[in-house]
Design an enzyme around this catalytic site. Sequence first.
Site, short mmCIF file in Angstrom:
data_model
loop_
_atom_site.label_atom_id
_atom_site.label_comp_id
_atom_site.label_asym_id
_atom_site.label_seq_id
_atom_site.Cartn_x
_atom_site.Cartn_y
_atom_site.Cartn_z
CB SER A 50 -0.97 -0.06 1.18
OG SER A 50 -2.00 0.86 1.01
CG ASP A 62 -5.87 -3.57 -3.93
OD1 ASP A 62 -6.74 -2.82 -3.43
OD2 ASP A 62 -4.68 -3.58 -3.56
CG HIS A 89 -5.06 -2.79 -0.09
ND1 HIS A 89 -4.29 -2.46 -1.18
CD2 HIS A 89 -4.67 -1.95 0.91
CE1 HIS A 89 -3.47 -1.47 -0.85
NE2 HIS A 89 -3.68 -1.15 0.41
#
Lengths: 802, 802
Positions: A371, A491, A522
């Site tokens: 991320s 995602d 994610h």
Amino acid sequence: MKINQFAIAPMTLADEKKELLAIHFISQADLQLTSHRFLHRLLQQSFPEVTSTEAADGKLANLLAAQQLDARSLTEISADIQPLHILNLYLQLLGFEAGQDFQLDAPEKMAANVNLPKFDHDSLNNADLLHAWYQLLITHTTTGQTFLDQLASRGYYHRLQASVKLPQPLFFNGKAQPVFDTTQLIHEVVYVESSQDSDHDGLLDLLKVEITRPAESNLQPVPVLYTASPYNQGTNDAAGDALTHNVNVPLTEKPVTASTLSDTSKQPVQLPDPRVVNGHTDQADEIFGNSFDYSLNDYFLARGFAVVYAAGIGTKESDGLRTTGDPEETTSTIAIIEWLNGKRTAFTNRTANIAIDANWSNHHVAMTGRSYLGTLATAAATTGVDGLKTIICEAGISSWYDYYRENGLVIAPGGFPGEDADVLAEETFSRQQQAGDYSRVEQKWQRQLAAIKTGQDRDTGNYNDFWDVRNYRKNAKNIKADVMIVHGLNDWNVKPRNAEKLWRAISGLPINHKIILHQGPHIYINNFRSLDFTDMVNLWLSHELYDLDNHAEKILPDVLIQNNTQIESWQAYPDWGATSNPTAHYNLTTKGLSTETTSQETVQFDDQLDDSNFQQYAKNNAQWQQDLVKSQSPLAGHRQIFQAPAQTDTLVIDGCAKLHLSVASNQPIGLISTELVDLGSFKRLNPLPTTLARQAMVLGYHYRKEDLREFQLAKKATPYQLISKAHMNLQNRTSLTQVDTVKPGVTYPITLELQPTHYQLTAGHQLALIVYATDFGMTVRGNQKITYTLSLANSWLELPHL
Amino acid sequence: MKINQFAIAPMTLADEKKELLAIHFISQADLQLTSHRFLHRLLQQSFPEVTSTEAADGKLANLLAAQQLDARSLTEISADIQPLHILNLYLQLLGFEAGQDFQLDAPEKMAANVNLPKFDHDSLNNADLLHAWYQLLITHTTTGQTFLDQLASRGYYHRLQASVKLPQPLFFNGKAQPVFDTTQLIHEVVYVESSQDSDHDGLLDLLKVEITRPAESNLQPVPVLYTASPYNQGTNDAAGDALTHNVNVPLTEKPVTASTLSDTSKQPVQLPDPRVVNGHTDQADEIFGNSFDYSLNDYFLARGFAVVYAAGIGTKESDGLRTTGDPEETTSTIAIIEWLNGKRTAFTNRTANIAIDANWSNHHVAMTGRSYLGTLATAAATTGVDGLKTIICEAGISSWYDYYRENGLVIAPGGFPGEDADVLAEETFSRQQQAGDYSRVEQKWQRQLAAIKTGQDRDTGNYNDFWDVRNYRKNAKNIKADVMIVHGLNDWNVKPRNAEKLWRAISGLPINHKIILHQGPHIYINNFRSLDFTDMVNLWLSHELYDLDNHAEKILPDVLIQNNTQIESWQAYPDWGATSNPTAHYNLTTKGLSTETTSQETVQFDDQLDDSNFQQYAKNNAQWQQDLVKSQSPLAGHRQIFQAPAQTDTLVIDGCAKLHLSVASNQPIGLISTELVDLGSFKRLNPLPTTLARQAMVLGYHYRKEDLREFQLAKKATPYQLISKAHMNLQNRTSLTQVDTVKPGVTYPITLELQPTHYQLTAGHQLALIVYATDFGMTVRGNQKITYTLSLANSWLELPHL
């Protein structure tokens, strides 16, 4: 249970022997034993818990080589040692249960699911046994790690090192072994002086760095896994929530412009002088206790790598202000690498100006993390900074516009409507958590937040200068580090476009690059049972950071994709979304998607819902998503669904679908959203992996543990699965950076590029395209009275496939 | 955020000073400093991360003593140190954020939520500061541990011990401190020879024991936390599932008997001789890697306690057969204690007969663990075995009949319909996981399983000899160990009756006993933010096992109960469910529960559902439970609901409600179930605690971590909450051990004792009693055509309350 291993290095028998000798699993003398005694030795070594032969024999007696024949007896009788015996023992040692997971009379049937040795003769000799045990050691157990890693967690190296001095690092089958003492890790803090003054206080920014490294690095430098995590020093969740934008606001008409970008170049900034160094030391002044942990990093600590976390400008105990991804943040990110590479000053604390070098670093750095963390790895790589050998970018953003915007629209990351660059800046400005520090910087921070708010320009959603400087792909050509990308095909937070466009941007560069695409959202994937991801990274980093000639770049597949139609299935491909892929052409017709017929009609949908439906969907985005796909739902009339006939055979979509529409709005504004879905009542993979066994993966002897996880098939059939989606502001129909007028009633041709994917649509499944406007999970929700008209004659879907 | 602390030991200022000196937090010289310099010293000590004063000053500057006054400046100016300053610093050090969690101009308002020192004058001197810092150290931070524990996790003792030899153990405020070296823990395995031959192989059973102990125990013996966990060596989940009984079977008429118990006493068993000891050693032969962890045990490892796990007879690498709770299992459970207490032999491995003593044990043992683990702690205590000083029994079974049966019915533990003693035996018979071992014992095991199946007698649900020997409460009078019971008031797995009847049984014994009742189901509570449970156990065990005179028995409340109406609320009571409690008398009437009127009518319900409803409820027990309570549902006509008027003020139910019914069945069989529920649309506590912060509790310097959790109020109102329930076979209406005939149409008086509870019914809530037959989550589900008739005139509810 199927276990896929991609990180096994092929070896000759001679090399297998050499490596088994090197880790003292066998001795030269053992090789002279009879095959029965040699087998006994190998079995005994497979129980590192016990020291005495009596105790080992007790363990051996609990394994069956065949029905009625336990392993201990096998080593004591004169009959031949047969392949069946060895395969049975092999599988039991890996954790498979005889009678349950496999049958004692046919262990070879497991070859489809697990790496098994092959034998071409019946009576096994020492060479066969040696080969079998080498394969056993590098094969995954039922708990997600190699048998050798499991032996290590059961004390193998721990016991060995009490009497033998092993080389550090030590490699086996191309992968670094856990031979560093995790009980004696050094934890220290330094403050790197960056080449920026992002809070304009007349002093270069000091950046707090938390280092964990094996004590052995005092004797011989080790490489570094560096994770840049703005979350690492805490987050201001409540303050971030408070800033979150209202998305129940109308779409508004924006000023027409030929380019949303300006061509003014930034003035060079006058920087303060560096601090005057008052002295040098080798001794850190500060330690730290609890910290953010990524278990993949921890795994490498045991294997001779240091781990470094830094949160960057504007975080607790660092200087500066948060910017959400601009070049200032990149500068602060690479400052740490420059220090690790011996090219920048760090101090022991924030006031005494005593410099400290990273003389325990071998100057080889990899960046890791998911991320925002993977984002900063990408940002750092695009500077070409020296010392950064590779990045493992998991679910990283490659352009912040692709995170918060799309085609001239404000588009939220999935699950976070109303979040934006300013919200994230506030959330991560952890200097705020220290009242004393915050009191001194509060005014500057409020100005900075205001500037971010202005710059991000939610009113237009335009790709302006603010976003342009946050597009790392513009500098992709500078990348010198090898790149491993990991991304979830589902995602919807950091959308797959971020990975795909980075992948395209680096494809022609003279670097090694790999990509792994999984079926998750994610998430991290280093605890999956079906894939040896951790081993892959070990092979990669042993090569990148220790310069080990293990052929990682050839062994690892360039593109590895998890199959969406079945569990535990991973496949290598030459590319992902290659521009040379053929495309299927589906016309939008009144009878659905068609490869054969066309329609000349127009169809309409109206975006406005009655207030109760609107309120319900605004509160419950998941309900909206379900109703969007359902043929009968309150959304009928508010979207158009085009279904293809059910598949008669498998279609493998690969890359970015493109939707060409002829569309008119009855207002001077308009937005088009689209979803590509897989219809049909089938049991699909669950959206999230299931925890199979808590704390079952053990990363070293009484060291860190990790849950074992895996995607499983849903117990119940689901009616559909989202494949991809896209959004566009009709004012941006010409290009991303041009804003046009929308004339009510005029039909415009537009082209939406959907998020890239790789999706197997198997027989019986039905492709469907949904065209609509307001996306309750991602767009603004104006609930405006806008009617859209699609001219079907000039509307079609282009679908790239393998 | 409210933090409740019950383990704070009251101290005099002189003792506070003595203890602060003992942990070197202050020195005698410090006491001579000016108050400003003394404050500087205390603040610097509050940042154990840093060594230099320069670095500490950087940290101090980040704390605010008041608006515009940071802590560093406060220590440098001449103005008075005021209570406001200290309280502000105190709260920030605990992790509260100024401006967010409290206001800098009114920190004293936090006294309602956190332990704050009180000052009776304005200008603070060294004694005031000393007292404030002592209180700070024993007060909980926002992450669920005392500030001193947090300092330890940030390196306080780690750094101190590099230069100072601290006593081991070291106590502060009556609680053992983490001054043992968790990087040097010793992990070893021994095999205790028990005084039983439960697998009848002519050899006394050897039982595998996994020991983790501080290396310091080699020099000075330490006490032991012993967790007997049949799950510890793995479980056979698939095999257990396969044995699970079908519960969609009819209730059948059972033979009438005056007593379900026989009075034949068991023949004494002839035991094999003990093994001949071949030698003695101090050195274990076997280590172990990954193991089951209970974070409360780990917490104590750092504090000078050893931790021992044993799985008992019939588990992997032990001898014997599983029995699900009979005296053989108790014998195997206490064999470990006898060895730890120096009174039994253990061997280094299973074959060589080399004996090894627990000479590192101080012979003081506590048992810990939840569910089956807590059950075996109770079982062990009822033998009065020497060396067992206390048990901390969390959610333990005190009679297996109360786990799998009730009043002559098969009643499943919540969530596990069809489970029974045989299923659990199969699940925990982990010898099965080793093909070699299993092949030798398989036949005996199948016979044992068959015997358990016969003994448990699902056909009748009778309290027979099988269950009678599994009722530990019969031997409660033998208990010599002090007892701490922890149980969830919403635990429908191990139901609260198990705790309450044990509590009653030990109330008159000359031991210390404590009980903690929380609002959770079947969970651990040592990671709650709102309660200092871990400190309570530390105070208790420091007293019990180290003989520390810390007054734990007086400081800890005898009965501590979590409030069900609000978050973070815990209250001490003199007793739970005291027999002297007053009772409210509610008549069952056609208009509901009434304290005033009666009804002479009869009402009926029919147990049989149409097939589609039956199938749906059988698959979805939660749906059945919801529909049972709803006034309009497919269950109308299949149960009777009696509602009381809405409460006008709070009623605190405390103990076991009793339901007196006059009931007739139209068949020669019948069962009655009842639920007491709290009706009304309110936001209640969530059924499970929320994870507030992952890995936020740190149990030592770079040692084990734990998630921080807390019950939160549901975001949405719920229509009801279950308070209690009960079930009875009409054939057992006279007594548990007598089986009578049920004559169709004849009305019988019966009395059901509901599960004990402590429940606050606040104004606006409405009490309701539901009378029904088939309980889809717990009883057999025969879907038989049975009609029940209740004569209301002689039906009433007795409700004990405070």
